[in-house]
Design an enzyme around this catalytic site. Structure first.
Site, short mmCIF file in Angstrom:
data_model
loop_
_atom_site.label_atom_id
_atom_site.label_comp_id
_atom_site.label_asym_id
_atom_site.label_seq_id
_atom_site.Cartn_x
_atom_site.Cartn_y
_atom_site.Cartn_z
CB CYS A 87 -0.91 0.00 1.22
SG CYS A 87 -1.96 1.47 1.33
CB CYS A 230 -5.33 3.69 -4.49
SG CYS A 230 -4.41 2.13 -4.69
#
Length: 292
Positions: A87, A230
């Protein structure tokens, strides 16, 4: 029922529950992670970052073998409790937590190595906050079709592997981007074996300004839903648009997401091109929570 301390943080609105577990003593089940991330009955977040020493988690062995200085491992879980490889926003928030709590230091010009399931990520300071070297990337073969609520027909996408899987879909206008209903899961054909994040992008007009490419993006993250940002998806979007733009397209990009703006750099290296993501990281508040 035990109580555990936590911290809430975010990177451009991509938010996380952070749980410090230096010695790997907390075994959170998928249901417990999902409960903590629930926005109605829990703390609310797109995912959970467990702060654990690399030596205290099985997945950390590879990180230490690659870089013995990678003391800390980011054990990342999606909001549904599933394990994820990486991530990009999470690494920056993870670094912010380590520094603000005194678990690590990062002097100007130095690097903080963070272990992940996609290898060791090098974090440095930047004008925007932090920059993360995400390493090498890979374009996936094939032209998957993506159906999404709000689009009249299925659109082709480009697959990009950044340690986690992405499919980037180009849209024709801001109106198309804003008209998407990402409360409904996009359908990918053929369906990836382990799912994928889907990025919907609109190149700016002009595409390049001041030597920097510019693009807008919305994203549906597997195991989460639509998020305000994101990190790896931002990089995938920039890589895809650069590929579509052809020869002469820049290696620096500014990507606007609902939660803010992130920077992407493509850097040549002896073992292939690497990509770096830069942006802010914020810790919001801390508290304790009872585990069900």
């Amino acid at each position: 029922m035990p109580e555990i301390p936590f911290t809430k943080g975010h990177g451009t609105g991509n938010d996380f529950v952070i749980v410090a577990d230096p010695d790997g003593e907390i075994d959170l089940s998928a249901d417990q992670v999902a409960a903590l991330c629930d926005r109605h009955f829990g703390i609310g977040a797109d995912g959970l970052l467990r702060v654990v020493r690399s030596r205290a988690i099985d997945a950390g062995a590879a990180a230490l073998a690659a870089d013995p200085a990678a003391e800390w491992f980011m054990d990342y879980r999606n909001a549904d409790g599933s394990v994820a490889e990486m991530c990009g926003n999470g690494v920056r928030v993870f670094a912010r937590y380590l520094l603000d709590t005194g678990l690590a230091t990062l002097d100007p010009g130095s690097t903080l190595p963070v272990g992940t399931r996609d290898g060791v990520k090098a974090v440095t300071r930047s004008d925007a906050g932090f920059e993360v070297d995400l390493g090498r990337w890979r374009a996936e073969a094939g032209d998957p079709l993506v159906r999404a609520k709000g689009l009249d027909i299925a659109r082709p996408g480009m697959g990009v592997d950044l340690g986690n899987p992405h499919i980037v879909v180009a849209l024709a206008s801001d109106a198309e981007l804003e008209g998407l209903d990402l409360g409904v899961i996009p359908v990918i054909d053929p369906a990836p074996a382990h799912g994928a994040n889907v990025e919907f992008v609109v190149p700016s007009d002009p595409l390049v300004s001041g030597g920097i490419g510019r693009v807008r993006m919305r994203v549906f993250e597997r195991g989460v839903g639509e998020t305000l940002s994101c990190g790896t998806g931002t990089v995938a979007a920039a890589l895809a648009v650069r590929s579509w733009a052809g020869q002469g397209a820049p290696d620096r990009w500014s990507v606007e997401v609902p939660g803010g703006t992130l920077g992407v750099r493509m850097v040549p290296g002896p073992d292939g091109e690497r990509v770096a993501l830069s942006g802010p990281a914020t810790l919001v508040y801390s508290g304790t929570v009872t585990l069900a």
